[in-house]
Design an enzyme around this catalytic site. Structure first.
Site, PDB file in Angstrom:
ATOM      1  N   CYS A 172       0.816  -1.226   0.000  1.00 43.56           N
ATOM      2  CA  CYS A 172       0.000   0.000   0.000  1.00 43.56           C
ATOM      3  C   CYS A 172       0.841   1.264   0.000  1.00 43.56           C
ATOM      4  O   CYS A 172       0.618   2.175  -0.803  1.00 43.56           O
ATOM      5  CB  CYS A 172      -0.992  -0.011   1.163  1.00 43.56           C
TER       6      CYS A 172
ATOM      7  N   HIS B  63      -2.057   1.126   6.983  1.00 48.44           N
ATOM      8  CA  HIS B  63      -2.572   1.020   5.617  1.00 48.44           C
ATOM      9  C   HIS B  63      -2.897   2.412   5.088  1.00 48.44           C
ATOM     10  O   HIS B  63      -3.371   3.275   5.834  1.00 48.44           O
ATOM     11  CB  HIS B  63      -3.817   0.128   5.573  1.00 48.44           C
TER      12      HIS B  63
ATOM     13  N   HIS C 215      -5.690   1.657  -3.683  1.00 51.68           N
ATOM     14  CA  HIS C 215      -4.700   1.141  -2.728  1.00 51.68           C
ATOM     15  C   HIS C 215      -4.295  -0.250  -3.158  1.00 51.68           C
ATOM     16  O   HIS C 215      -4.859  -0.822  -4.093  1.00 51.68           O
ATOM     17  CB  HIS C 215      -5.271   1.129  -1.306  1.00 51.68           C
TER      18      HIS C 215
END
Length: 160
Positions: free
Chosen positions: A63, A115, A131
């Protein structure tokens, strides 16, 4: 006398080159929009590329690697990890998010941000973001999905 003439000439030069605030604001807004569009295009061009831990190329992305390499193409240097990326820029309220902002999550009951995604679209209380997920690689997801709704942490604006 020479100093006075130089001062007058310098003042005239400054005044003749002065740009009004409206044109500066319009130009900077146009430039910001261009950068944001490029960031989104770069990131979404990678949709379908597999997840790869520590990946920063089209051989695979994690990510933060996707975000890192996307911003790098616009000569914007970001830290490599999502946690460190979350410390950059200005924290924005969910309702004030814009395309090009970074969205951060604490997934899997993590105590710290782990994340990140790049916001691509905003619609009534829903944010879509690109992502790299461990299971599906580079995809677009939504904050309406329970997994992301429950792990949402913050939004940062990097490009003003």
């Amino acid at each position: 006398m020479k100093k006075a003439i130089l001062l007058i000439l310098f003042s005239i030069l400054l005044l003749s080159c002065k740009t009004g605030p409206t044109s500066v604001n319009k130009e900077s807004k146009r430039e910001t929009k261009h950068i944001v569009n490029n960031l989104i295009e770069t990131a979404t061009d990678n949709i379908g590329i597999r997840y790869k831990a520590a990946g920063t190329t089209n051989a695979g992305f994690d990510c933060s690697g996707l975000v890192f390499s996307t911003f790098e193409k616009e000569n914007i240097k970001l830290p490599r990890s999502s946690y460190e990326q979350s410390k950059i820029g200005k924290i924005i309220k969910f309702d004030d998010a814009k395309k090009g902002d970074l969205i951060f999550f604490k997934t899997n009951k993590s105590k710290q941000i782990n994340h990140v995604g790049l916001i691509t679209e905003i619609n009534h209380e829903e944010i879509k973001f690109v992502h790299s997920s461990t299971s599906k690689g580079v995809i677009i997801s939504s904050t309406k999905e329970p997994y992301y709704k429950n792990s949402f942490t913050q939004i940062n604006r990097i490009v003003e």
